[in-house]
Design a protein around this motif. Sequence first.
Motif, PDB file in Angstrom:
ATOM      1  N   UNK A  52     -16.726   0.562   2.034  1.00  0.00           N
ATOM      2  CA  UNK A  52     -17.203   2.100   2.208  1.00  0.00           C
ATOM      3  C   UNK A  52     -16.565   2.541   3.399  1.00  0.00           C
ATOM      4  N   UNK A  53     -16.633   1.695   4.487  1.00  0.00           N
ATOM      5  CA  UNK A  53     -16.046   2.393   5.759  1.00  0.00           C
ATOM      6  C   UNK A  53     -14.455   2.702   5.521  1.00  0.00           C
ATOM      7  N   UNK A  54     -14.116   1.831   4.770  1.00  0.00           N
ATOM      8  CA  UNK A  54     -12.517   2.227   4.558  1.00  0.00           C
ATOM      9  C   UNK A  54     -12.171   3.478   3.960  1.00  0.00           C
ATOM     10  N   UNK A  56     -14.297   6.086   3.579  1.00  0.00           N
ATOM     11  CA  UNK A  56     -14.880   7.243   4.668  1.00  0.00           C
ATOM     12  C   UNK A  56     -13.580   7.497   5.635  1.00  0.00           C
ATOM     13  N   UNK A  57     -13.060   6.420   6.091  1.00  0.00           N
ATOM     14  CA  UNK A  57     -12.021   6.491   7.043  1.00  0.00           C
ATOM     15  C   UNK A  57     -10.974   7.516   6.485  1.00  0.00           C
ATOM     16  N   UNK A  58     -10.458   6.965   5.350  1.00  0.00           N
ATOM     17  CA  UNK A  58      -9.260   7.714   4.598  1.00  0.00           C
ATOM     18  C   UNK A  58      -9.762   8.978   4.123  1.00  0.00           C
ATOM     19  N   UNK A  59     -10.864   9.282   3.609  1.00  0.00           N
ATOM     20  CA  UNK A  59     -11.363  10.776   3.391  1.00  0.00           C
ATOM     21  C   UNK A  59     -11.420  11.430   4.679  1.00  0.00           C
ATOM     22  N   UNK A  60     -11.861  10.903   5.800  1.00  0.00           N
ATOM     23  CA  UNK A  60     -11.931  11.712   7.097  1.00  0.00           C
ATOM     24  C   UNK A  60     -10.436  12.035   7.570  1.00  0.00           C
ATOM     25  N   UNK A  61      -9.576  10.954   7.387  1.00  0.00           N
ATOM     26  CA  UNK A  61      -8.041  11.338   7.818  1.00  0.00           C
ATOM     27  C   UNK A  61      -7.621  12.543   7.143  1.00  0.00           C
ATOM     28  N   UNK A  62      -7.787  12.381   5.587  1.00  0.00           N
ATOM     29  CA  UNK A  62      -7.144  13.408   4.709  1.00  0.00           C
ATOM     30  C   UNK A  62      -7.746  14.592   5.499  1.00  0.00           C
ATOM     31  N   UNK A  63      -8.774  14.896   5.672  1.00  0.00           N
ATOM     32  CA  UNK A  63      -9.778  16.150   5.955  1.00  0.00           C
ATOM     33  C   UNK A  63      -9.199  16.799   7.163  1.00  0.00           C
ATOM     34  N   UNK A  80     -13.475  17.539  -2.844  1.00  0.00           N
ATOM     35  CA  UNK A  80     -13.430  17.104  -4.133  1.00  0.00           C
ATOM     36  C   UNK A  80     -12.252  15.779  -4.017  1.00  0.00           C
ATOM     37  N   UNK A  81     -11.099  16.550  -3.359  1.00  0.00           N
ATOM     38  CA  UNK A  81      -9.993  15.447  -3.083  1.00  0.00           C
ATOM     39  C   UNK A  81     -10.337  14.480  -2.126  1.00  0.00           C
ATOM     40  N   UNK A  82     -11.265  14.750  -0.955  1.00  0.00           N
ATOM     41  CA  UNK A  82     -11.519  13.861  -0.114  1.00  0.00           C
ATOM     42  C   UNK A  82     -12.434  12.831  -0.486  1.00  0.00           C
ATOM     43  N   UNK A  83     -13.414  13.256  -1.554  1.00  0.00           N
ATOM     44  CA  UNK A  83     -14.155  12.276  -2.364  1.00  0.00           C
ATOM     45  C   UNK A  83     -13.429  11.208  -2.931  1.00  0.00           C
ATOM     46  N   UNK A  84     -12.604  11.821  -3.866  1.00  0.00           N
ATOM     47  CA  UNK A  84     -11.663  10.920  -4.693  1.00  0.00           C
ATOM     48  C   UNK A  84     -10.889   9.912  -3.971  1.00  0.00           C
ATOM     49  N   UNK A  85     -10.423  10.253  -2.818  1.00  0.00           N
ATOM     50  CA  UNK A  85      -9.553   9.557  -1.847  1.00  0.00           C
ATOM     51  C   UNK A  85     -10.675   8.333  -1.429  1.00  0.00           C
ATOM     52  N   UNK A  86     -11.939   8.911  -0.981  1.00  0.00           N
ATOM     53  CA  UNK A  86     -12.911   7.727  -0.638  1.00  0.00           C
ATOM     54  C   UNK A  86     -13.487   6.781  -1.692  1.00  0.00           C
ATOM     55  N   UNK A  87     -13.646   7.489  -2.930  1.00  0.00           N
ATOM     56  CA  UNK A  87     -14.156   6.398  -4.099  1.00  0.00           C
ATOM     57  C   UNK A  87     -13.039   5.455  -4.417  1.00  0.00           C
ATOM     58  N   UNK A  88     -11.724   6.230  -4.696  1.00  0.00           N
ATOM     59  CA  UNK A  88     -10.807   5.295  -5.380  1.00  0.00           C
ATOM     60  C   UNK A  88      -9.716   4.828  -4.664  1.00  0.00           C
ATOM     61  N   UNK A  97      -9.298   3.777 -13.766  1.00  0.00           N
ATOM     62  CA  UNK A  97      -9.228   3.248 -12.034  1.00  0.00           C
ATOM     63  C   UNK A  97     -10.343   2.841 -11.749  1.00  0.00           C
ATOM     64  N   UNK A  98     -10.388   1.638 -10.965  1.00  0.00           N
ATOM     65  CA  UNK A  98     -11.588   0.918 -10.405  1.00  0.00           C
ATOM     66  C   UNK A  98     -12.241   1.602  -9.186  1.00  0.00           C
ATOM     67  N   UNK A  99     -13.390   1.728  -9.037  1.00  0.00           N
ATOM     68  CA  UNK A  99     -14.098   2.309  -7.639  1.00  0.00           C
ATOM     69  C   UNK A  99     -13.823   1.357  -6.685  1.00  0.00           C
ATOM     70  N   UNK A 100     -13.807   1.750  -5.543  1.00  0.00           N
ATOM     71  CA  UNK A 100     -13.868   0.567  -4.392  1.00  0.00           C
ATOM     72  C   UNK A 100     -15.060  -0.152  -4.373  1.00  0.00           C
ATOM     73  N   UNK A 101     -16.225   0.427  -4.688  1.00  0.00           N
ATOM     74  CA  UNK A 101     -17.460  -0.380  -4.540  1.00  0.00           C
ATOM     75  C   UNK A 101     -18.219   0.043  -5.849  1.00  0.00           C
ATOM     76  N   UNK A 102     -18.492  -0.971  -6.467  1.00  0.00           N
ATOM     77  CA  UNK A 102     -19.192  -0.746  -7.867  1.00  0.00           C
ATOM     78  C   UNK A 102     -20.515   0.155  -7.406  1.00  0.00           C
ATOM     79  N   UNK A 103     -20.738   1.089  -8.254  1.00  0.00           N
ATOM     80  CA  UNK A 103     -21.859   1.932  -8.225  1.00  0.00           C
ATOM     81  C   UNK A 103     -21.690   3.111  -7.154  1.00  0.00           C
ATOM     82  N   UNK A 104     -20.638   3.114  -6.513  1.00  0.00           N
ATOM     83  CA  UNK A 104     -20.344   4.114  -5.244  1.00  0.00           C
ATOM     84  C   UNK A 104     -19.522   4.910  -5.822  1.00  0.00           C
TER      85      UNK A 104
END
Length: 157
Positions: A52-54, A56-63, A80-88, A97-104
């Motif tokens: 989850x930290x990774x 959020x970090x990727x989404x924050x860097x994108x934004x 929306x794109x930032x959230x996709x980067x965070x989740x996938x 595609x598999x989520x980074x974390x199941x259920x998140x």
Amino acid sequence: MIALRKFLSDRGFWSRDDGAVLTEALVAVPFITLFAAGVLEFGNLFWERMQIDAGLRDAGRYLARCRPDSGTYDPTCNAVTAKMIAFYGTQSPAANAALRVRGWGPDAADITIVPVDADGTITVQTSHVYQSSPVFSWLGIDQITIRSSHEERYMGW
């Protein structure tokens, strides 16, 4: 009662060591198993927190490194794109595609994006209810919520 005691002592029941290892194993194995399951469960909890930290970090860097949505620039950043980067881990995930974390994921989690503030930073934050195995419920541990945030300085283009 005296006859039973005499019968057991005549046979050497109390002085023999046969079965002592089995008895000790029957006492110790459930505790060792529960301890090992707990270690694995907490390891999985910490692994999910790191994922989850990774995200959020990727989404924050994108934004932090793209243009604001002003309508004059192409491409522009969007949540929306930032959230996709965070989740996938990618902005355009494959259909299976598999989520980074199941259920998140996009339907189950809520990522809050705080836009650029006076300090020039963007904050991305989330909370996720950990989906544990029955070990925690057996131990009487309530639901665990993973809360995380990442702050990134806005740089733009």
